[in-house]
Design a protein around this motif. Structure first.
Motif, PDB file in Angstrom:
ATOM      1  N   ASP A  97     -16.461  -3.869 -21.466  1.00  0.00           N
ATOM      2  CA  ASP A  97     -15.981  -3.752 -20.078  1.00  0.00           C
ATOM      3  C   ASP A  97     -17.129  -3.405 -19.132  1.00  0.00           C
ATOM      4  O   ASP A  97     -17.259  -3.995 -18.057  1.00  0.00           O
ATOM      5  CB  ASP A  97     -14.894  -2.674 -19.991  1.00  0.00           C
ATOM      6  N   ARG A  98     -17.950  -2.446 -19.538  1.00  0.00           N
ATOM      7  CA  ARG A  98     -19.061  -2.037 -18.681  1.00  0.00           C
ATOM      8  C   ARG A  98     -20.096  -3.150 -18.546  1.00  0.00           C
ATOM      9  O   ARG A  98     -20.615  -3.399 -17.451  1.00  0.00           O
ATOM     10  CB  ARG A  98     -19.722  -0.783 -19.240  1.00  0.00           C
ATOM     11  N   LEU A  99     -20.389  -3.846 -19.655  1.00  0.00           N
ATOM     12  CA  LEU A  99     -21.348  -4.949 -19.608  1.00  0.00           C
ATOM     13  C   LEU A  99     -20.855  -6.052 -18.685  1.00  0.00           C
ATOM     14  O   LEU A  99     -21.640  -6.667 -17.952  1.00  0.00           O
ATOM     15  CB  LEU A  99     -21.581  -5.488 -21.019  1.00  0.00           C
ATOM     16  N   SER A 104     -21.456  -9.175 -14.164  1.00  0.00           N
ATOM     17  CA  SER A 104     -20.522 -10.100 -13.494  1.00  0.00           C
ATOM     18  C   SER A 104     -20.471 -11.456 -14.194  1.00  0.00           C
ATOM     19  O   SER A 104     -20.133 -12.465 -13.578  1.00  0.00           O
ATOM     20  CB  SER A 104     -20.906 -10.289 -12.016  1.00  0.00           C
ATOM     21  N   GLU A 105     -20.813 -11.480 -15.482  1.00  0.00           N
ATOM     22  CA  GLU A 105     -20.811 -12.726 -16.242  1.00  0.00           C
ATOM     23  C   GLU A 105     -19.895 -12.606 -17.459  1.00  0.00           C
ATOM     24  O   GLU A 105     -19.344 -11.537 -17.738  1.00  0.00           O
ATOM     25  CB  GLU A 105     -22.237 -13.076 -16.689  1.00  0.00           C
ATOM     26  N   VAL A 225     -24.128 -17.357 -18.895  1.00  0.00           N
ATOM     27  CA  VAL A 225     -24.218 -17.590 -17.455  1.00  0.00           C
ATOM     28  C   VAL A 225     -24.584 -19.050 -17.191  1.00  0.00           C
ATOM     29  O   VAL A 225     -25.460 -19.604 -17.856  1.00  0.00           O
ATOM     30  CB  VAL A 225     -25.252 -16.638 -16.811  1.00  0.00           C
ATOM     31  N   PRO A 226     -23.925 -19.711 -16.260  1.00  0.00           N
ATOM     32  CA  PRO A 226     -24.296 -21.084 -15.906  1.00  0.00           C
ATOM     33  C   PRO A 226     -25.735 -21.138 -15.408  1.00  0.00           C
ATOM     34  O   PRO A 226     -26.197 -20.241 -14.678  1.00  0.00           O
ATOM     35  CB  PRO A 226     -23.310 -21.441 -14.791  1.00  0.00           C
ATOM     36  N   VAL A 227     -26.454 -22.159 -15.813  1.00  0.00           N
ATOM     37  CA  VAL A 227     -27.854 -22.317 -15.418  1.00  0.00           C
ATOM     38  C   VAL A 227     -27.991 -22.318 -13.903  1.00  0.00           C
ATOM     39  O   VAL A 227     -28.964 -21.781 -13.355  1.00  0.00           O
ATOM     40  CB  VAL A 227     -28.426 -23.618 -16.019  1.00  0.00           C
TER      41      VAL A 227
END
Length: 256
Positions: A97-99, A104-105, A225-227
């Protein structure tokens, strides 16, 4: 019938049952009896009887015609119970949860199973552009940051015994040479984390780190994460957040 033969028959039936369930689990959708027989190679009559038994028990389902078969709801119930009862999944919840909040990914927790990684828990990004990975999904270890982070905790000799010389290509960026992968694993050991730069899915980069509550490690966490959204500053933030999450999970799992 002699006892030894009975025992052998029971074991054979159990093996066939498991192989059938693994066939359906790895091939979503409905399949004809002929397709299943071609894949597993069992005699048609015994395969049909085994399928009907599994249908009656809820492990396999049929379509409206009763001639096509797919995985049943009881498999979901058993899979869910595995996740619900896993101590690492429970211990990891606050850290995941914290990560997720820090980056935000999309965040994953996965376990090494043979030459694959299996996803045990995920936290989806709130961004419109984000990857979707379901719990229970299985992916090749050599093409994922999670898998490479875990393989790096094994010796080179063990990796050679585990993986074939030529590895499956999932994208144009996938490392398909085992020795090239082993060289990359040495770099991963030095820096402490693994990367997947469009090696499993085009347009997606992932960063993974192993949880060292066992040696070699069994579980790892990652951030995808999207590039298109990955800047050098964001990448640095993700790496720092992953190291922090690893330290927290190391404490949370020290008793396991």
């Amino acid at each position: 019938m002699p006892a030894g033969e009975t025992g052998g028959s029971q074991v054979k039936s159990a093996v066939r049952t498991v192989e059938l369930l693994e066939f359906f689990a790895g091939r979503p959708g409905m399949h004809s009896l002929a397709d299943v027989q071609t894949a597993v190679g069992y005699p048609k009559s015994s395969l049909y009887m085994l399928l009907r038994t599994l249908v009656d028990l809820g492990w396999v389902e049929t379509d409206a015609t009763g001639t096509r078969y797919g995985i049943g709801v009881r498999a979901l119930l058993v899979g869910t119970s595995y996740i619900d009862g896993d101590e690492v999944v429970a211990a990891a919840r606050p850290t995941l949860d914290r990560l997720s909040d820090d980056t935000s990914e999309t965040i994953h927790l996965a376990r090494l199973e043979g030459t694959n990684v299996v996803y045990l828990s995920t936290r989806q990004s709130e961004h419109y552009l984000r990857p979707f990975t379901r719990v229970g999904r299985r992916l090749p270890a050599h093409s994922t940051s999670l898998g490479k982070a875990l393989l790096a905790t094994h010796s080179d000799e063990r990796v050679r015994a585990l993986l074939p010389e030529r590895l499956d290509r999932l994208t144009e960026h996938t490392v398909t040479d085992r020795e090239q992968l082993i060289a990359e694993l040495a770099q991963i050991r030095e820096r402490g984390y693994a990367t997947d730069r469009e090696e499993n899915t085009l347009g997606l980069s992932c960063f993974g780190i192993a949880i060292p509550y066992r040696t070699p490690a069994r579980d790892a966490i990652s951030c995808s994460v999207p590039v298109a959204r990955l800047t050098p500053a964001h990448e640095q933030l993700i790496r720092e957040a992953l190291f922090d999450a690893r330290d927290r999970l190391t404490l949370a799992t020290r008793h396991l």
